[in-house]
Enzyme design. Structure first.
Site, short mmCIF file in Angstrom:
data_model
loop_
_atom_site.label_atom_id
_atom_site.label_comp_id
_atom_site.label_asym_id
_atom_site.label_seq_id
_atom_site.Cartn_x
_atom_site.Cartn_y
_atom_site.Cartn_z
N GLU A 130 0.44 -1.40 0.44
CA GLU A 130 -0.04 -0.49 -0.41
C GLU A 130 1.04 1.29 0.40
O GLU A 130 0.67 2.29 -0.44
CB GLU A 130 -0.66 0.35 1.14
CG GLU A 130 -1.64 -0.94 1.36
CD GLU A 130 -3.11 -0.65 0.63
OE1 GLU A 130 -2.96 0.59 -0.13
OE2 GLU A 130 -3.65 -1.33 0.13
N SER A 131 2.11 1.11 0.90
CA SER A 131 2.68 2.45 1.02
C SER A 131 4.38 2.61 1.14
O SER A 131 5.09 2.93 1.32
CB SER A 131 2.28 3.34 2.49
OG SER A 131 2.60 2.36 3.59
#
Length: 281
Positions: A105-106
């Site tokens: 995700e990040s």
């Protein structure tokens, strides 16, 4: 002549009394109750001193831990890895799965914001944040805990299937249910493959501290200190409890002297005294 006889008789009687007294003293083999009790009290006092010293050492270590943790809490930072470990434990989720999702995700960036508006380490959408208990999406503690809660809901809905849970996290649980599996979207299918790859290869959380709410940090420091204190102090021994017959029977005492010494349990010795015995051997 009678006086002589009386003197001899008296002298013999006196000698006999002394011999009998000496013999009684020699044959008396009961160790005085007070003597045994004093010995046991000294032994218990010694053990109590050792326990007290150990407890004091554990207390000092605990105090140091709390002090260091409190200092960290005031600065509002904690180890990123610790947050993932607590989240995995709290929601009973695979640590590797949780970390794989964060990586995808990040890449563990607390300030990450996507083009669609998803925020934080695990890219939670603004409309989902309130229901997940996230007040500050850029607070690593809140964001990871909220994301873990959402993943747990997906796992529950799809019977613990990590692939479908990952797909639901990316595309929504409604679409997974609609298509009866991973939706036929290139993004979602690549996302699922990426999660599987990260879980198989293993992903290491960056060794860094991140800012978080002071309340969360204080809670963590208290929990850690409590566990370490319990481990250091060992099993707690209750005090003020009356000794039972079984306790007395566990203690052995030596009664008597020399060849006539008899070893028995302390409980047996007490019972021995109660029946009025005056010697052993």
């Amino acid at each position: 002549m009678a006086m002589v006889v009386n003197d001899v008789t008296l002298a013999a009687h006196t000698v006999l009394q002394k011999d009998n007294k000496k013999e009684r003293e020699t044959k008396s083999s009961i160790t005085p109750f007070r003597k045994i009790l004093d010995k046991e009290e000294k032994n218990l006092a010694y053990q109590a001193d050792k326990s007290s010293a150990a407890a004091q050492t554990a207390k000092s270590a605990n105090t140091d831990t709390i002090s260091k943790s409190a200092s960290s809490a005031k600065s509002g930072t904690v180890q990123l890895k610790d947050i993932f470990q607590r989240a995995a434990e709290k929601y009973d989720i695979s640590y590797d799965f949780l970390v794989a999702v964060a990586k995808a995700e990040s890449d563990f960036n607390p300030k990450c914001v996507s083009s669609a508006g998803a925020q934080g380490i695990m890219q939670v959408m603004p409309e989902e944040q309130k229901g997940l208990g996230i007040k500050d999406p850029f607070d690593a503690e809140q964001n990871i805990m909220g994301a873990a809660k959402l993943l747990k809901a997906h796992l529950k809905k799809f019977n613990g299937d990590y692939t479908l849970a990952a797909a639901a996290y990316n595309a929504g649980s409604g679409r997974v249910q609609k298509y009866g599996g991973v939706p036929p979207f290139k993004e979602t299918q690549n996302y699922v493959k990426k999660i599987q790859k990260f879980m198989k290869e293993g992903v290491t959380v960056p060794d860094k501290k991140v800012k978080t709410s002071v309340a969360a940090a204080v809670k963590e420091s208290s929990s850690t200190a409590e566990k370490e204190s319990t481990a250091a102090s060992g099993k707690t021994i209750p005090t003020g409890v009356a000794a039972t017959q079984a306790d007395f029977d566990k203690i052995t005492v030596a009664v008597g002297t020399g060849d006539s010494t008899v070893t028995m349990s302390y409980g047996a010795y007490l019972r021995y005294l109660e029946v009025g015995s005056t010697g052993v051997g």
